[in-house]
Design a protein around this motif. Sequence first.
Motif, mmCIF file in Angstrom:
data_model
loop_
_atom_site.group_PDB
_atom_site.id
_atom_site.type_symbol
_atom_site.label_atom_id
_atom_site.label_comp_id
_atom_site.label_asym_id
_atom_site.label_seq_id
_atom_site.Cartn_x
_atom_site.Cartn_y
_atom_site.Cartn_z
ATOM 1 N N HIS A 329 123.367 49.877 103.528
ATOM 2 C CA HIS A 329 123.510 50.737 104.691
ATOM 3 C C HIS A 329 124.000 52.126 104.553
ATOM 4 C CE1 HIS A 329 121.786 46.535 105.592
ATOM 5 N NE2 HIS A 329 121.232 47.199 106.321
ATOM 6 N N MET A 330 125.029 52.228 103.440
ATOM 7 C CA MET A 330 125.971 53.091 103.908
ATOM 8 C C MET A 330 125.128 54.596 103.151
ATOM 9 S SD MET A 330 129.789 51.387 103.063
ATOM 10 C CE MET A 330 130.694 53.320 103.049
ATOM 11 N N ILE A 331 125.115 54.347 102.263
ATOM 12 C CA ILE A 331 124.059 55.582 101.199
ATOM 13 C C ILE A 331 122.653 56.078 102.299
ATOM 14 C CG2 ILE A 331 123.326 56.340 99.312
ATOM 15 C CD1 ILE A 331 123.850 53.857 98.089
ATOM 16 N N SER A 332 123.251 57.525 102.888
ATOM 17 C CA SER A 332 122.457 58.460 103.453
ATOM 18 C C SER A 332 121.991 59.031 102.657
ATOM 19 C CB SER A 332 123.328 58.892 104.663
ATOM 20 O OG SER A 332 124.226 59.967 104.125
ATOM 21 N N ASP A 333 122.165 59.466 101.790
ATOM 22 C CA ASP A 333 121.566 60.963 101.093
ATOM 23 C C ASP A 333 121.939 60.463 99.409
ATOM 24 O OD1 ASP A 333 120.736 62.687 102.775
ATOM 25 O OD2 ASP A 333 122.278 62.737 103.806
ATOM 26 N N ARG A 334 121.296 60.894 98.327
ATOM 27 C CA ARG A 334 120.990 61.018 96.933
ATOM 28 C C ARG A 334 120.362 62.435 96.476
ATOM 29 N NH1 ARG A 334 120.810 55.673 95.337
ATOM 30 N NH2 ARG A 334 119.881 54.242 96.826
ATOM 31 N N LEU A 335 121.884 63.293 95.916
ATOM 32 C CA LEU A 335 121.851 64.465 95.237
ATOM 33 C C LEU A 335 121.835 64.686 93.690
ATOM 34 C CD1 LEU A 335 124.449 65.813 97.354
ATOM 35 C CD2 LEU A 335 121.737 65.519 97.925
ATOM 36 N N THR A 336 121.180 65.714 93.001
ATOM 37 C CA THR A 336 122.334 65.835 91.594
ATOM 38 C C THR A 336 122.703 66.868 91.844
ATOM 39 O OG1 THR A 336 120.242 68.101 91.976
ATOM 40 C CG2 THR A 336 119.898 65.862 91.322
ATOM 41 N N LEU A 337 123.798 66.670 90.345
ATOM 42 C CA LEU A 337 124.341 68.141 90.705
ATOM 43 C C LEU A 337 124.486 68.887 91.519
ATOM 44 C CD1 LEU A 337 127.388 67.630 89.949
ATOM 45 C CD2 LEU A 337 127.165 68.670 87.804
ATOM 46 N N PRO A 338 123.370 69.683 90.991
ATOM 47 C CA PRO A 338 123.534 70.898 91.553
ATOM 48 C C PRO A 338 123.288 71.320 93.063
ATOM 49 C CG PRO A 338 121.885 70.809 89.512
ATOM 50 C CD PRO A 338 122.473 69.692 89.692
ATOM 51 N N GLU A 339 123.640 70.163 93.686
ATOM 52 C CA GLU A 339 122.939 69.607 94.921
ATOM 53 C C GLU A 339 123.957 70.075 95.538
ATOM 54 O OE1 GLU A 339 118.792 68.559 95.903
ATOM 55 O OE2 GLU A 339 118.804 67.101 94.851
ATOM 56 N N ILE A 340 125.016 69.780 94.980
ATOM 57 C CA ILE A 340 126.496 69.008 95.752
ATOM 58 C C ILE A 340 127.254 70.271 96.760
ATOM 59 C CG2 ILE A 340 128.077 71.067 94.112
ATOM 60 C CD1 ILE A 340 130.060 67.799 93.560
ATOM 61 N N ASN A 341 126.797 71.307 97.081
ATOM 62 C CA ASN A 341 126.934 72.155 98.242
ATOM 63 C C ASN A 341 126.607 71.764 99.289
ATOM 64 O OD1 ASN A 341 129.361 74.093 96.550
ATOM 65 N ND2 ASN A 341 127.370 74.513 95.268
ATOM 66 N N LEU A 342 125.497 71.554 98.711
ATOM 67 C CA LEU A 342 124.296 71.261 100.506
ATOM 68 C C LEU A 342 125.269 69.475 100.931
ATOM 69 C CD1 LEU A 342 121.744 71.099 101.867
ATOM 70 C CD2 LEU A 342 120.924 69.959 100.209
ATOM 71 N N GLY A 343 125.512 68.380 99.596
ATOM 72 C CA GLY A 343 126.000 67.423 100.471
ATOM 73 C C GLY A 343 126.955 67.898 101.191
ATOM 74 N N PHE A 344 127.874 69.096 100.958
ATOM 75 C CA PHE A 344 129.509 68.838 101.501
ATOM 76 C C PHE A 344 128.923 69.976 103.019
ATOM 77 C CE2 PHE A 344 131.722 68.082 97.107
ATOM 78 C CZ PHE A 344 132.403 67.467 97.852
ATOM 79 N N GLU A 345 128.097 70.416 102.743
ATOM 80 C CA GLU A 345 127.512 71.370 104.494
ATOM 81 C C GLU A 345 127.165 69.864 105.123
ATOM 82 O OE1 GLU A 345 124.274 73.755 103.021
ATOM 83 O OE2 GLU A 345 125.509 75.332 101.829
ATOM 84 N N ARG A 346 126.066 69.199 104.543
ATOM 85 C CA ARG A 346 125.727 67.975 105.563
ATOM 86 C C ARG A 346 127.591 67.387 106.029
ATOM 87 N NH1 ARG A 346 121.119 65.553 101.684
ATOM 88 N NH2 ARG A 346 119.463 66.659 102.213
ATOM 89 N N MET A 347 127.815 67.104 104.683
ATOM 90 C CA MET A 347 129.948 66.530 105.786
ATOM 91 C C MET A 347 130.258 67.547 106.832
ATOM 92 S SD MET A 347 132.917 65.715 102.795
ATOM 93 C CE MET A 347 131.792 64.838 101.965
ATOM 94 N N ARG A 348 130.545 68.683 106.141
ATOM 95 C CA ARG A 348 130.670 69.642 107.160
ATOM 96 C C ARG A 348 130.517 69.633 109.053
ATOM 97 N NH1 ARG A 348 131.276 72.978 103.211
ATOM 98 N NH2 ARG A 348 132.985 74.085 102.329
#
Length: 359
Positions: A329-348
């Motif tokens: 239940h805890m995993i909301s998104d699965r990314l590739t390494l080049p998408e890492i900045n998108l992940g931090f934008e979502r976190m912000r």
Amino acid sequence: MKAAVLHAPGEPLTIEDVEIAFPGPREVLVRTSVTGLCRSDLHFIDGAFPHPLPLVLGHEAAGIVKAVGRDVTYVRAGDPVVLCLSVFCGHCRHCLTGHPAMCDTPEVNLPPGVSRRMSWHGETLHQFYNTSTFAEQILVHEHAVVKIRPDMPLDRAALLGCAVLTGTGAIFHCAGLRPGESVAIVGCGGVGLAAINGAALAGAGRIIAIDTQPSKLALARTLGATETVDARDTDIAEAVLDLTHGGVDHAIECIGSKRTAEAAFAMLAPRGLATIVGIPPWGTKLELDAISMLADRRIQGSRMGSNRFRLDIPQLVDFYLQGRLKLDHMISDRLTLPEINLGFERMRAGTALRQIIAF
């Protein structure tokens, strides 16, 4: 190998070709399978805490041992492992008294700027708390890994190295919650949800989840919360005091702000204990009602749940495979390494729960 590199605070990470050393004595080279994005990484990206640069961040990961150095006896090539930044020496006073998460022996916990395990264009590339998991390979001391069962999915296992270890450890080790006691969890991100699940495993009588996101509160109920408090435009301490007619036995703060840490203490019943898990901004000072301490109310910190990760993580793996620890239940998104900045934008933006990068 490819790695995500932080060159300056406030700038996006860049994907670079990085050189990694061969394993030295007691070192282990791990092929990264999955790494999680943690708010602690974001603090360093945003410049909230100093660290020598350039830097490869990341500290929550699982992978497969690729090679080992001389004198390594604990693992061998092919073993599935979880990494943890709580590297322990095994012989200091912290380790010998059962508190390996507090180990600061420099031979295994290399201070920032000392590690020479990675390089980029001939320049030293600094390692983040002796891990640096935002890379295709990770070179660490053998006391930074724990072997796990081969039937454990590595995407779930990666979460155990930080978020789940910290949240459940805050319940089991720091708070020492006993069956029937009440607990309020402030913040329902990855760590907070793990604390909720841990409180349910420990037999808490009432588990009150607090957050501003209705979707996270709904998920909190799935993981074991008995009640929820929507923190939007609400004094959360007063809300908990009203719900419980006097306060909770335990409050676990998983956000890292002055306001929520002070509220965690304010919502305690007499003899209650507040555990501050979230990392507040550098230099934060707390203001507490001293008179409240006359009723034996207490407040304490927590360093990654005071974990003993080589004991805790195999137990958490068993809990997951038994269906008692709800990592799916805890995993909301699965990314590739080049998408890492998108992940931090979502976190912000607060729109993600736990995001993972699969290699």
